[in-house]
Design a protein around this motif. Structure first.
Motif, PDB file in Angstrom:
ATOM      1  N   PHE A 224       0.881  -1.166   0.000  1.00  9.71           N
ATOM      2  CA  PHE A 224       0.000   0.000   0.000  1.00  9.71           C
ATOM      3  C   PHE A 224       0.919   1.216   0.000  1.00  9.71           C
ATOM      4  O   PHE A 224       1.776   1.343   0.878  1.00  9.71           O
ATOM      5  CB  PHE A 224      -0.886   0.058   1.246  1.00  9.71           C
TER       6      PHE A 224
ATOM      7  N   GLU B 292      -6.873 -16.555   7.790  1.00  4.53           N
ATOM      8  CA  GLU B 292      -7.881 -15.752   8.479  1.00  4.53           C
ATOM      9  C   GLU B 292      -8.194 -14.474   7.714  1.00  4.53           C
ATOM     10  O   GLU B 292      -7.511 -14.125   6.743  1.00  4.53           O
ATOM     11  CB  GLU B 292      -7.390 -15.408   9.883  1.00  4.53           C
ATOM     12  N   THR B 293      -9.217 -13.774   8.174  1.00  2.00           N
ATOM     13  CA  THR B 293      -9.601 -12.543   7.493  1.00  2.00           C
ATOM     14  C   THR B 293      -8.450 -11.531   7.538  1.00  2.00           C
ATOM     15  O   THR B 293      -7.739 -11.431   8.534  1.00  2.00           O
ATOM     16  CB  THR B 293     -10.905 -11.983   8.135  1.00  2.00           C
TER      17      THR B 293
ATOM     18  N   GLY C 293      -4.681 -11.589   3.258  1.00  2.00           N
ATOM     19  CA  GLY C 293      -4.144 -11.207   1.947  1.00  2.00           C
ATOM     20  C   GLY C 293      -4.588 -12.120   0.820  1.00  2.00           C
ATOM     21  O   GLY C 293      -4.035 -12.080  -0.283  1.00  2.00           O
TER      22      GLY C 293
ATOM     23  N   SER D  53      -7.574 -12.175  -0.901  1.00  2.50           N
ATOM     24  CA  SER D  53      -8.169 -11.440  -2.030  1.00  2.50           C
ATOM     25  C   SER D  53      -7.127 -10.563  -2.716  1.00  2.50           C
ATOM     26  O   SER D  53      -7.140 -10.427  -3.948  1.00  2.50           O
ATOM     27  CB  SER D  53      -9.330 -10.565  -1.553  1.00  2.50           C
ATOM     28  N   LEU D  54      -6.224  -9.981  -1.944  1.00  2.49           N
ATOM     29  CA  LEU D  54      -5.176  -9.169  -2.566  1.00  2.49           C
ATOM     30  C   LEU D  54      -4.316 -10.011  -3.506  1.00  2.49           C
ATOM     31  O   LEU D  54      -3.874  -9.527  -4.553  1.00  2.49           O
ATOM     32  CB  LEU D  54      -4.265  -8.553  -1.488  1.00  2.49           C
TER      33      LEU D  54
ATOM     34  N   ARG E 159      -6.989  -2.148  -6.276  1.00  2.00           N
ATOM     35  CA  ARG E 159      -7.427  -0.749  -6.199  1.00  2.00           C
ATOM     36  C   ARG E 159      -6.409   0.024  -5.379  1.00  2.00           C
ATOM     37  O   ARG E 159      -5.872  -0.487  -4.392  1.00  2.00           O
ATOM     38  CB  ARG E 159      -8.796  -0.666  -5.518  1.00  2.00           C
ATOM     39  N   PRO E 160      -6.135   1.291  -5.771  1.00  2.00           N
ATOM     40  CA  PRO E 160      -5.198   2.088  -4.998  1.00  2.00           C
ATOM     41  C   PRO E 160      -5.684   2.172  -3.537  1.00  2.00           C
ATOM     42  O   PRO E 160      -6.901   2.162  -3.323  1.00  2.00           O
ATOM     43  CB  PRO E 160      -5.253   3.477  -5.643  1.00  2.00           C
ATOM     44  N   PRO E 161      -4.799   2.256  -2.596  1.00  2.00           N
ATOM     45  CA  PRO E 161      -3.348   2.428  -2.719  1.00  2.00           C
ATOM     46  C   PRO E 161      -2.570   1.126  -2.896  1.00  2.00           C
ATOM     47  O   PRO E 161      -1.348   1.142  -2.805  1.00  2.00           O
ATOM     48  CB  PRO E 161      -2.984   3.090  -1.392  1.00  2.00           C
ATOM     49  N   ALA E 162      -3.283  -0.003  -3.121  1.00  2.00           N
ATOM     50  CA  ALA E 162      -2.553  -1.264  -3.288  1.00  2.00           C
ATOM     51  C   ALA E 162      -1.872  -1.286  -4.658  1.00  2.00           C
ATOM     52  O   ALA E 162      -2.471  -0.869  -5.661  1.00  2.00           O
ATOM     53  CB  ALA E 162      -3.519  -2.429  -3.151  1.00  2.00           C
TER      54      ALA E 162
ATOM     55  N   HIS F 195     -12.764 -20.126   3.389  1.00  2.00           N
ATOM     56  CA  HIS F 195     -12.552 -20.307   4.826  1.00  2.00           C
ATOM     57  C   HIS F 195     -12.856 -21.740   5.230  1.00  2.00           C
ATOM     58  O   HIS F 195     -12.709 -22.094   6.392  1.00  2.00           O
ATOM     59  CB  HIS F 195     -13.501 -19.395   5.616  1.00  2.00           C
TER      60      HIS F 195
ATOM     61  N   LEU G 235      -0.184  -4.051   9.496  1.00  2.00           N
ATOM     62  CA  LEU G 235       0.687  -4.053   8.310  1.00  2.00           C
ATOM     63  C   LEU G 235       1.612  -2.829   8.267  1.00  2.00           C
ATOM     64  O   LEU G 235       2.659  -2.845   7.626  1.00  2.00           O
ATOM     65  CB  LEU G 235      -0.159  -4.111   7.030  1.00  2.00           C
TER      66      LEU G 235
HETATM   67  N1  LIG Z   1      -7.234  -1.448  -1.725  1.00  2.00           N
HETATM   68  C1  LIG Z   1      -6.902  -1.553  -0.444  1.00  2.00           C
HETATM   69  N2  LIG Z   1      -6.465  -0.481   0.243  1.00  2.00           N
HETATM   70  C2  LIG Z   1      -6.082  -0.552   1.540  1.00  2.00           C
HETATM   71  N3  LIG Z   1      -6.125  -1.680   2.257  1.00  2.00           N
HETATM   72  C3  LIG Z   1      -6.572  -2.783   1.669  1.00  2.00           C
HETATM   73  C4  LIG Z   1      -6.981  -2.795   0.281  1.00  2.00           C
HETATM   74  N4  LIG Z   1      -7.375  -4.055  -0.040  1.00  2.00           N
HETATM   75  C5  LIG Z   1      -7.191  -4.783   1.084  1.00  2.00           C
HETATM   76  N5  LIG Z   1      -6.718  -4.035   2.096  1.00  2.00           N
HETATM   77  C6  LIG Z   1      -6.306  -4.537   3.431  1.00  2.00           C
HETATM   78  O1  LIG Z   1      -5.308  -5.528   3.184  1.00  2.00           O
HETATM   79  C7  LIG Z   1      -5.447  -6.628   4.080  1.00  2.00           C
HETATM   80  C8  LIG Z   1      -5.629  -7.903   3.282  1.00  2.00           C
HETATM   81  O2  LIG Z   1      -6.894  -7.821   2.627  1.00  2.00           O
HETATM   82  P1  LIG Z   1      -7.563  -9.013   1.819  1.00  2.00           P
HETATM   83  O3  LIG Z   1      -8.823  -8.453   1.279  1.00  2.00           O
HETATM   84  O4  LIG Z   1      -6.612  -9.585   0.861  1.00  2.00           O
HETATM   85  O5  LIG Z   1      -7.866 -10.064   2.974  1.00  2.00           O
HETATM   86  P2  LIG Z   1      -8.537 -11.500   2.855  1.00  2.00           P
HETATM   87  O6  LIG Z   1      -7.520 -12.515   3.258  1.00  2.00           O
HETATM   88  O7  LIG Z   1      -9.151 -11.656   1.523  1.00  2.00           O
HETATM   89  O8  LIG Z   1      -9.643 -11.422   4.008  1.00  2.00           O
HETATM   90  P3  LIG Z   1     -11.176 -11.946   4.010  1.00  2.00           P
HETATM   91  O9  LIG Z   1     -11.098 -13.379   4.419  1.00  2.00           O
HETATM   92  O10 LIG Z   1     -11.820 -11.100   5.061  1.00  2.00           O
HETATM   93  O11 LIG Z   1     -11.768 -11.748   2.667  1.00  2.00           O
HETATM   94  C9  LIG Z   1      -6.603  -6.271   4.981  1.00  2.00           C
HETATM   95  O12 LIG Z   1      -6.072  -5.719   6.152  1.00  2.00           O
HETATM   96  C10 LIG Z   1      -7.404  -5.270   4.183  1.00  2.00           C
HETATM   97  O13 LIG Z   1      -8.107  -4.405   5.033  1.00  2.00           O
END
Ligand SMILES: Nc1ncnc2c1ncn2[C@@H]1O[C@H](COP(=O)(O)OP(=O)(O)OP(=O)(O)O)[C@@H](O)[C@H]1O
Ligand code: SF4
Ligand SMILES: [Mg+2]
Length: 323
Positions: A13, A46-47, A50, A52-53, A63-66, A217, A281
């Motif tokens: 980010f 866990e939630t 990362g 979805s990232l 999506r920014p700022p990622a 999950h 983070l």
């Molecule tokens: N575009 C973004 N800008 C800022 N922070 C973000 C962005 N996308 C994700 N995050 C943060 O990055 C971290 C990882 O997010 P991610 O969505 O990948 O989690 P996840 O493992 O998919 O969780 P979940 O099981 O809840 O879906 C989280 O702390 C989230 O809040």
């Protein structure tokens, strides 16, 4: 045959705060993952881990700022990270299908669902409308949408969450992609429909040698449908290997905790959390990111753990793998 090879993928980010200081946080750290044709890989954690990232980084949908700041994502030998947006658009929806985590916002509210399915097919193929329409109805049927001819004309706002999710899955599969990335594809669906959709995916994997990444999950889904599993924690893959090896003998303390966590054995709670807070983070500890929640943590864990490859081939990011 190797379909997807992710090497040292690094996503941060990056932004300026209100005092105009540049801030940077490491969201994904050196993610490595390999997927062959005909394989299903599960990503669990866990939630906020990362997951979805990771999916968004692969598909160029951050999506920014990622922002991806390093590494490589090779899809059939092609570097996705250096493709122009329009080339990436050609690949997404055709060779790569994606089911995003929150489906309702991904449907175009002004277009009937059948027309959205037809459009995605016609954008990437030269099919006649009648062919695209038959294909759309067959796909709606395959993902368990009752009375597809009638539902073809439904508007997105008329759909329940579960029905919208099925439409999204149908859209991702319309062009029989070589790679499907499905982020929590069956969460919220009842067990019967969930099994129906996962069986459909498995069948497509077999028939078309489609490679699939399923983010979930539900460790039961991983156990039943996946060949390999990547366990994520705080933006890192802490363990990766075949489902058979990892379920038989997990090497990372966090994986052990996950597998031991539930009475039905395999179901995490909705957040996928085992208690405790994920690390901030923007303020990551020195060394192992699990150290505050790991019962085996020692002084050595204040230095970054190596990624060790065990005899089975599974990789484990820990100073004390298998202890
Ligand atoms: N575009 C973004 N800008 C800022 N922070 C973000 C962005 N996308 C994700 N995050 C943060 O990055 C971290 C990882 O997010 P991610 O969505 O990948 O989690 P996840 O493992 O998919 O969780 P979940 O099981 O809840 O879906 C989280 O702390 C989230 O809040
Ligand atoms: S490196 Fe140390 S703190 Fe990290 S998982 Fe291994 S034992 Fe636990
Ligand atoms: Mg997610």
């Amino acid at each position: 045959m190797n379909l997807l090879k992710i090497t040292d993928l690094q996503t941060h980010f990056v932004f300026h705060d209100i005092d105009n200081y540049r801030r940077e946080a490491r969201a994904l750290n050196k993610v490595n993952l390999n997927l062959n044709r005909g394989e299903i890989v599960g990503i669990v954690g866990e939630t906020g881990a990362g997951k979805s990232l990771t999916a968004q980084s692969i598909c160029g949908l951050l999506r920014p700022p990622a922002k991806v700041v390093g590494g490589s994502v090779l899809f059939l030998g092609k570097e996705l990270l250096s493709l122009a947006e329009e080339d990436l658009n050609d690949i997404r929806g055709a060779e790569i299908g994606m089911v995003v985590q929150n489906p309702k916002s991904s449907l175009d509210p002004l277009t009937r669902i059948g027309d959205q399915l037809v459009r995605i097919h016609q954008t990437h193929t030269a099919s006649a409308i009648s062919v695209a329409r038959s294909k759309a109805i067959a796909m709606m049927h395959a993902v368990g949408i009752p009375d597809p001819e009638k539902r073809f004309s439904a508007w997105p706002h008329e759909l329940s969450g579960g029905m919208a999710q099925r439409v999204l899955i149908a859209m991702a599969l319309m062009n029989e992609p070589k790679l499907l990335i499905a982020d929590e594809p069956t969460t919220g669906l009842d067990v019967t429909v969930q099994a129906q959709i996962l069986e459909l995916l498995k069948d497509l994997v077999r028939r078309f040698e489609m490679g699939t990444i399923i983010i979930t999950h539900d460790l039961g889904i991983v156990a039943h449908y996946c060949d390999k599993v990547a366990v994520m924690f705080a933006g890192e893959i802490v363990e990766y290997g075949t489902v058979t090896d990892i379920f038989r003998r997990p090497g990372h303390p966090y994986t052990k905790q996950l597998l031991a966590s539930t009475p039905e054995k395999l179901k995490l709670n909705e957040a996928g959390s085992l208690g405790g807070q994920p690390p901030d983070l923007f303020n990551l500890p020195e060394g192992c990111l699990s150290q505050d929640r790991c019962s085996l943590a020692s002084d050595q864990c204040r230095t970054p753990p190596p990624v060790i490859t065990l005899e089975t081939g599974q990789t484990v990011r820990c100073h004390f793998a298998l202890q």
